[in-house]
Design a protein around this motif. Structure first.
Motif, mmCIF file in Angstrom:
data_model
loop_
_atom_site.group_PDB
_atom_site.id
_atom_site.type_symbol
_atom_site.label_atom_id
_atom_site.label_comp_id
_atom_site.label_asym_id
_atom_site.label_seq_id
_atom_site.Cartn_x
_atom_site.Cartn_y
_atom_site.Cartn_z
ATOM 1 N N LEU A 7 0.907 -1.767 -0.260
ATOM 2 C CA LEU A 7 0.221 -0.330 0.230
ATOM 3 C C LEU A 7 0.719 1.436 0.136
ATOM 4 O O LEU A 7 0.482 1.921 -0.853
ATOM 5 C CB LEU A 7 -0.946 -0.440 1.034
ATOM 6 C CG LEU A 7 -1.725 1.181 1.575
ATOM 7 C CD1 LEU A 7 -2.722 1.325 0.072
ATOM 8 C CD2 LEU A 7 -3.036 1.100 2.724
ATOM 9 N N GLY A 8 1.841 1.368 1.180
ATOM 10 C CA GLY A 8 2.666 2.182 0.565
ATOM 11 C C GLY A 8 3.604 2.835 -0.574
ATOM 12 O O GLY A 8 3.358 3.756 -0.509
ATOM 13 N N ALA A 9 3.900 1.554 -1.407
ATOM 14 C CA ALA A 9 4.284 1.499 -2.521
ATOM 15 C C ALA A 9 3.249 2.462 -3.471
ATOM 16 O O ALA A 9 4.155 2.956 -4.440
ATOM 17 C CB ALA A 9 5.281 0.315 -2.790
ATOM 18 N N ILE A 10 2.905 2.493 -3.623
ATOM 19 C CA ILE A 10 1.739 2.090 -4.263
ATOM 20 C C ILE A 10 1.223 3.369 -4.431
ATOM 21 O O ILE A 10 1.078 4.530 -4.968
ATOM 22 C CB ILE A 10 0.088 1.600 -4.178
ATOM 23 C CG1 ILE A 10 0.430 -0.199 -4.730
ATOM 24 C CG2 ILE A 10 -0.837 1.560 -5.183
ATOM 25 C CD1 ILE A 10 -1.289 -1.236 -4.673
ATOM 26 N N LEU A 11 1.034 4.050 -3.319
ATOM 27 C CA LEU A 11 0.399 5.726 -2.565
ATOM 28 C C LEU A 11 1.715 6.167 -3.001
ATOM 29 O O LEU A 11 1.737 8.080 -3.635
ATOM 30 C CB LEU A 11 0.172 5.665 -1.229
ATOM 31 C CG LEU A 11 -1.736 4.829 -0.872
ATOM 32 C CD1 LEU A 11 -1.091 5.299 0.908
ATOM 33 C CD2 LEU A 11 -2.438 5.521 -2.114
ATOM 34 N N ALA A 12 2.819 5.644 -3.328
ATOM 35 C CA ALA A 12 4.870 6.443 -3.528
ATOM 36 C C ALA A 12 4.886 6.211 -4.869
ATOM 37 O O ALA A 12 5.914 6.853 -5.458
ATOM 38 C CB ALA A 12 5.118 5.711 -2.342
ATOM 39 N N ASP A 13 3.693 5.741 -5.722
ATOM 40 C CA ASP A 13 4.268 5.402 -6.986
ATOM 41 C C ASP A 13 5.495 4.889 -7.167
ATOM 42 O O ASP A 13 6.204 4.769 -7.515
ATOM 43 C CB ASP A 13 4.514 6.863 -7.599
ATOM 44 C CG ASP A 13 3.233 8.002 -8.088
ATOM 45 O OD1 ASP A 13 1.814 6.877 -8.308
ATOM 46 O OD2 ASP A 13 3.264 8.888 -7.267
ATOM 47 N N ALA A 14 5.781 3.456 -6.237
ATOM 48 C CA ALA A 14 6.816 3.061 -6.269
ATOM 49 C C ALA A 14 6.383 2.030 -8.310
ATOM 50 O O ALA A 14 5.688 2.073 -8.546
ATOM 51 C CB ALA A 14 7.144 1.525 -5.518
ATOM 52 N N SER A 15 7.514 1.356 -8.448
ATOM 53 C CA SER A 15 8.023 0.411 -9.570
ATOM 54 C C SER A 15 7.248 -0.865 -9.498
ATOM 55 O O SER A 15 7.211 -0.997 -7.998
ATOM 56 C CB SER A 15 9.319 0.464 -9.947
ATOM 57 O OG SER A 15 9.769 -0.457 -8.993
ATOM 58 N N GLU A 16 6.385 -1.537 -10.024
ATOM 59 C CA GLU A 16 5.574 -2.667 -10.169
ATOM 60 C C GLU A 16 6.838 -3.549 -9.235
ATOM 61 O O GLU A 16 6.534 -4.372 -8.314
ATOM 62 C CB GLU A 16 5.325 -3.096 -11.600
ATOM 63 C CG GLU A 16 4.604 -4.731 -11.188
ATOM 64 C CD GLU A 16 3.849 -4.673 -12.300
ATOM 65 O OE1 GLU A 16 3.263 -6.160 -12.400
ATOM 66 O OE2 GLU A 16 3.570 -4.142 -12.876
ATOM 67 N N ASP A 17 8.040 -3.516 -9.728
ATOM 68 C CA ASP A 17 8.903 -4.955 -9.272
ATOM 69 C C ASP A 17 8.674 -4.881 -7.411
ATOM 70 O O ASP A 17 9.493 -4.934 -6.583
ATOM 71 C CB ASP A 17 10.242 -4.480 -10.027
ATOM 72 C CG ASP A 17 9.948 -4.963 -11.598
ATOM 73 O OD1 ASP A 17 9.694 -6.140 -11.657
ATOM 74 O OD2 ASP A 17 11.316 -4.851 -12.067
ATOM 75 N N ASP A 18 9.414 -2.554 -7.462
ATOM 76 C CA ASP A 18 9.961 -2.897 -6.076
ATOM 77 C C ASP A 18 8.432 -2.462 -4.692
ATOM 78 O O ASP A 18 8.370 -3.359 -4.012
ATOM 79 C CB ASP A 18 9.524 -1.177 -5.345
ATOM 80 C CG ASP A 18 11.349 -1.117 -6.149
ATOM 81 O OD1 ASP A 18 11.848 -1.240 -6.434
ATOM 82 O OD2 ASP A 18 11.713 0.182 -5.755
ATOM 83 N N ARG A 19 7.509 -2.257 -5.494
ATOM 84 C CA ARG A 19 6.201 -3.518 -5.026
ATOM 85 C C ARG A 19 5.914 -4.713 -4.432
ATOM 86 O O ARG A 19 5.386 -5.020 -3.375
ATOM 87 C CB ARG A 19 4.785 -2.611 -5.223
ATOM 88 C CG ARG A 19 4.509 -1.586 -6.083
ATOM 89 C CD ARG A 19 2.683 -1.528 -6.505
ATOM 90 N NE ARG A 19 3.100 -2.108 -7.104
ATOM 91 C CZ ARG A 19 2.463 -0.901 -8.433
ATOM 92 N NH1 ARG A 19 2.678 0.163 -9.104
ATOM 93 N NH2 ARG A 19 1.505 -1.675 -9.488
ATOM 94 N N LYS A 20 6.324 -5.590 -5.593
ATOM 95 C CA LYS A 20 6.398 -6.941 -5.074
ATOM 96 C C LYS A 20 7.944 -6.833 -4.210
ATOM 97 O O LYS A 20 7.059 -8.131 -3.195
ATOM 98 C CB LYS A 20 6.469 -7.712 -6.958
ATOM 99 C CG LYS A 20 7.044 -8.918 -6.948
ATOM 100 C CD LYS A 20 6.856 -9.658 -7.980
ATOM 101 C CE LYS A 20 6.990 -11.286 -7.437
ATOM 102 N NZ LYS A 20 7.568 -11.985 -8.701
ATOM 103 N N ALA A 21 8.356 -6.536 -4.109
ATOM 104 C CA ALA A 21 9.897 -6.991 -3.351
ATOM 105 C C ALA A 21 9.196 -6.965 -1.986
ATOM 106 O O ALA A 21 9.742 -7.552 -1.069
ATOM 107 C CB ALA A 21 10.806 -6.049 -3.830
ATOM 108 N N LEU A 22 8.725 -5.801 -1.306
ATOM 109 C CA LEU A 22 7.625 -5.194 -0.820
ATOM 110 C C LEU A 22 6.911 -5.825 -0.035
ATOM 111 O O LEU A 22 6.764 -5.975 0.997
ATOM 112 C CB LEU A 22 7.575 -3.758 -0.622
ATOM 113 C CG LEU A 22 8.351 -2.773 -0.437
ATOM 114 C CD1 LEU A 22 8.063 -1.125 -1.242
ATOM 115 C CD2 LEU A 22 9.894 -2.008 0.833
ATOM 116 N N ARG A 23 6.261 -6.461 -0.976
ATOM 117 C CA ARG A 23 4.811 -7.310 -0.770
ATOM 118 C C ARG A 23 5.396 -8.331 -0.020
ATOM 119 O O ARG A 23 4.715 -8.790 0.911
ATOM 120 C CB ARG A 23 4.078 -7.438 -1.509
ATOM 121 C CG ARG A 23 2.514 -8.548 -1.566
ATOM 122 C CD ARG A 23 1.762 -8.771 -2.129
ATOM 123 N NE ARG A 23 2.259 -9.325 -3.153
ATOM 124 C CZ ARG A 23 2.888 -8.932 -5.505
ATOM 125 N NH1 ARG A 23 2.352 -7.915 -4.884
ATOM 126 N NH2 ARG A 23 2.719 -9.419 -5.476
#
Length: 324
Positions: free
Chosen positions: A179-195
Motif C-alpha cells: 500500500l505504501g509503495a502504491i501510494l508513493a508511485d513505486a515501480s511494480e518490481d519494488d511493490r512486489k519486493a516489498l509485498r
C-alpha cells in the motif's frame, strides 16, 4: 528512532480523531474501545515506512495507514469470538465486555468503515489499492478457515501450517507495505519486493508469536500464556513435537492432547516440558530467523539506496527480539 516516534505520534492522532459512527452507541463503542487498546501498530507503521522510502510527505498517507490498522482490528474482533479469547492486549475482549452478537456486528461495520477510509485515495490509484486489499482480505479469511479446520484435522504438516499463517497473518503485512509503495508511485518490481518482504517477515512474526504464547512473561504478553497449548492448537511447536516424539514422550504428549478435563497450568507445564526435551523451541527460533532472512533478501532487491531502507530494515529486525 525519532522518525519512528514521529510516525507513531501521527498514527495515534489519527486514531484518536476517527469517529466510525454515533448511533447506536452499542454498535460503535466496541470499535472505539478496541482501537483505543493500542498495540504495536505494526501494520500502519509498515505502510508509512514503505511510503517514506520514496516520498517525504508521510503525513498525507496516515489516514490510509490507519485503515490498515482498522482492518487488522476487525479481524481481531472476530478472531477473538472464534477463539473464545478472554483477553486482548491485557483487557477484556469485545465479546466478553459486551456480547457475541454485538462483537459480530461491530466487526462488520468496522470493515465497512475501512472501505470508507480508502475512498479518499486518488482515483488513479484507488482501483489498484482496492484490488490488492480485496485479495489480501479474502486470503486472511481463507487462513482463518484453515486455522479452524486444523482444529479437527488429526495431522497437519509444517508446510500446511506455514501456508495457513502466511494467509491468516503474513499477507496483511505484505499488503501494508505494498500500500505504501502504491501510494508513493513505486515501480511494480519494488511493490512486489516489498509485498514479499512483508509476507516473509509476517510468517516469522507469527512463528515468534507461537513461541511467545508458550514462553513469554505473562505480565508482558497481554494474553493468556499457554493458550495455544490449552486449546491443542497445531502451532509449529506442536507440529514439530509430534514429528519428533517417540516412545514414552509420544504417549505422554498424546495423553495430554486427548484429555478433556485438566488443570490448565499442569497441562501447560507438562507440554512445555515435552517441548524442551525435544528441542522444538530451538527449531522454532531457527525457523523465525529463516523467514526474516528471506524477507531481508527481498528488501535488497529494491531499486533504492541501501541507506534509504535502513529504517525499515532496523524496524523489522526489532521484531525478532520482542518479548510481548
Amino acid at each position: 528512532m525519532q522518525q519512528l516516534k514521529s510516525y507513531q505520534s501521527l498514527l495515534e492522532k489519527e486514531f484518536s480523531k476517527q469517529k466510525y459512527g454515533k448511533q447506536p452507541v452499542s454498535l460503535y463503542e466496541p470499535i472505539r474501545y478496541l482501537m483505543s487498546l493500542g498495540g504495536k501498530r505494526l501494520r500502519p507503521m509498515l505502510t508509512l515506512l514503505s511510503y517514506s522510502l520514496y516520498k517525504s510527505d508521510v503525513k498525507s498517507v496516515v489516514p490510509f495507514a490507519a485503515a490498515v490498522e482498522a482492518f487488522h482490528n476487525f479481524t481481531l474482533m472476530h478472531d477473538d469470538i472464534m477463539d473464545k479469547a478472554p483477553l486482548r492486549r491485557g483487557k477484556q475482549t469485545v465479546h466478553e465486555k459486551w456480547n457475541v452478537n454485538t462483537a459480530i456486528l461491530s466487526g462488520d461495520v468496522m470493515l465497512v468503515k475501512v472501505y470508507d477510509m480508502f475512498l479518499n485515495i486518488e482515483p488513479a490509484k484507488l482501483k489498484l489499492v482496492l484490488k490488492a486489499f480485496n485479495q489480501c482480505a479474502a486470503e486472511v479469511c481463507e487462513g482463518q478457515q484453515w486455522d479452524m479446520e486444523f482444529e479437527t484435522t488429526d495431522v497437519v504438516s509444517e508446510a500446511q501450517y506455514i501456508n495457513m499463517i502466511r494467509l491468516k497473518t503474513a499477507v496483511l503485512l505484505g499488503f501494508s507495505l505494498e500500500l505504501g509503495a502504491i501510494l508513493a508511485d513505486a515501480s511494480e518490481d519494488d511493490r512486489k519486493a516489498l509485498r514479499e518482504f512483508g509476507t516473509n517477515i509476517g510468517i516469522g512474526f507469527q512463528l515468534k508469536d507461537d513461541l511467545l504464547d508458550a514462553y513469554a512473561d505473562p505480565e508482558k504478553f497481554g494474553k493468556q500464556v499457554g493458550g495455544d497449548i490449552i486449546a491443542n492448537k497445531k502451532t509449529f511447536l506442536l507440529i514439530k513435537a509430534r514429528e519428533k516424539a517417540q516412545g514414552k514422550i509420544k504417549r505422554e504428549l498424546a495423553e495430554w492432547l486427548a484429555v478433556k478435563k485438566f488443570n490448565k497450568k499442569q497441562k501447560v507445564d507438562a507440554v512445555k516440558s515435552i517441548y524442551n526435551t525435544l528441542g522444538v523451541q530451538t527449531l522454532a527460533e531457527k525457523k523465525v530467523d529463516q523467514f526474516f532472512r528471506k524477507g531481508f533478501d527481498n528488501l535488497e532487491r529494491l531499486s533504492i539506496h541501501a541507506d534509504a531502507r535502513a529504517l525499515l530494515k532496523n524496524y523489522a529486525e526489532a521484531l525478532i527480539g520482542r518479548q510481548s
